[in-house]
Design a protein around this motif. Structure first.
Motif, PDB file in Angstrom:
ATOM      1  N   THR A  12     -11.118   3.491   0.621  1.00  0.00           N
ATOM      2  CA  THR A  12     -10.789   2.085   0.446  1.00  0.00           C
ATOM      3  C   THR A  12      -9.280   2.006   0.224  1.00  0.00           C
ATOM      4  N   HIS A  14      -7.764   0.618  -2.198  1.00  0.00           N
ATOM      5  CA  HIS A  14      -7.526   0.928  -3.613  1.00  0.00           C
ATOM      6  C   HIS A  14      -7.528   2.438  -3.848  1.00  0.00           C
ATOM      7  N   ASP A  15      -8.553   3.131  -3.331  1.00  0.00           N
ATOM      8  CA  ASP A  15      -8.649   4.579  -3.525  1.00  0.00           C
ATOM      9  C   ASP A  15      -7.491   5.328  -2.863  1.00  0.00           C
ATOM     10  N   ALA A  17      -4.450   4.163  -2.390  1.00  0.00           N
ATOM     11  CA  ALA A  17      -3.278   3.932  -3.230  1.00  0.00           C
ATOM     12  C   ALA A  17      -3.331   4.805  -4.488  1.00  0.00           C
ATOM     13  N   GLU A  18      -4.516   4.949  -5.058  1.00  0.00           N
ATOM     14  CA  GLU A  18      -4.680   5.785  -6.247  1.00  0.00           C
ATOM     15  C   GLU A  18      -4.384   7.256  -5.948  1.00  0.00           C
ATOM     16  N   LYS A  30       2.192   0.466  -2.417  1.00  0.00           N
ATOM     17  CA  LYS A  30       1.195  -0.340  -3.126  1.00  0.00           C
ATOM     18  C   LYS A  30       0.022  -0.667  -2.195  1.00  0.00           C
ATOM     19  N   GLU A  31      -1.056  -1.132  -2.784  1.00  0.00           N
ATOM     20  CA  GLU A  31      -2.248  -1.506  -2.013  1.00  0.00           C
ATOM     21  C   GLU A  31      -1.907  -2.538  -0.938  1.00  0.00           C
ATOM     22  N   TYR A  32      -1.067  -3.490  -1.292  1.00  0.00           N
ATOM     23  CA  TYR A  32      -0.707  -4.552  -0.351  1.00  0.00           C
ATOM     24  C   TYR A  32      -0.123  -3.972   0.935  1.00  0.00           C
ATOM     25  N   ARG A  35      -2.758  -2.220   3.043  1.00  0.00           N
ATOM     26  CA  ARG A  35      -3.587  -3.235   3.712  1.00  0.00           C
ATOM     27  C   ARG A  35      -2.847  -3.840   4.899  1.00  0.00           C
ATOM     28  N   LYS A  51     -15.893  -4.030   2.511  1.00  0.00           N
ATOM     29  CA  LYS A  51     -14.840  -3.072   2.187  1.00  0.00           C
ATOM     30  C   LYS A  51     -14.038  -2.685   3.423  1.00  0.00           C
TER      31      LYS A  51
END
Length: 86
Positions: A12, A14-15, A17-18, A30-32, A35, A51
């Protein structure tokens, strides 16, 4: 002939980015932005229900060599111009 293929490491946003943040705690990614890259077609994406999944290895490869950003896009009088940045 035995061909073994490694499945893509789909994450995902989020994952992904983490994972980048774990490898580099001071990262500016960043997530943005991840995406955006997926939505712009720069990296592969797949929708799994609601997702958004991206190919993590493709993201990392892009970040190492961001060739897709060597172009600027401008819209002038209903004509789309794409020109190389020099």
């Amino acid at each position: 002939m035995d061909k073994t293929t490694t499945p893509p490491r789909m994450r995902t946003v989020h994952d992904a980015a983490e994972e980048i943040k774990k490898a580099d705690p001071k990262t500016a990614i960043k997530e943005y932005r991840i995406r955006q890259l997926a939505n712009d077609g720069v990296i592969s994406r797949v929708m799994a229900g609601k997702k958004l999944l991206i190919d993590f290895d493709e993201l990392i490869e892009y970040l190492k060599n961001p060739t897709a950003e060597k172009f600027s896009v401008t819209d002038t009088s209903a004509k789309l111009k794409i020109s190389p940045i020099m």
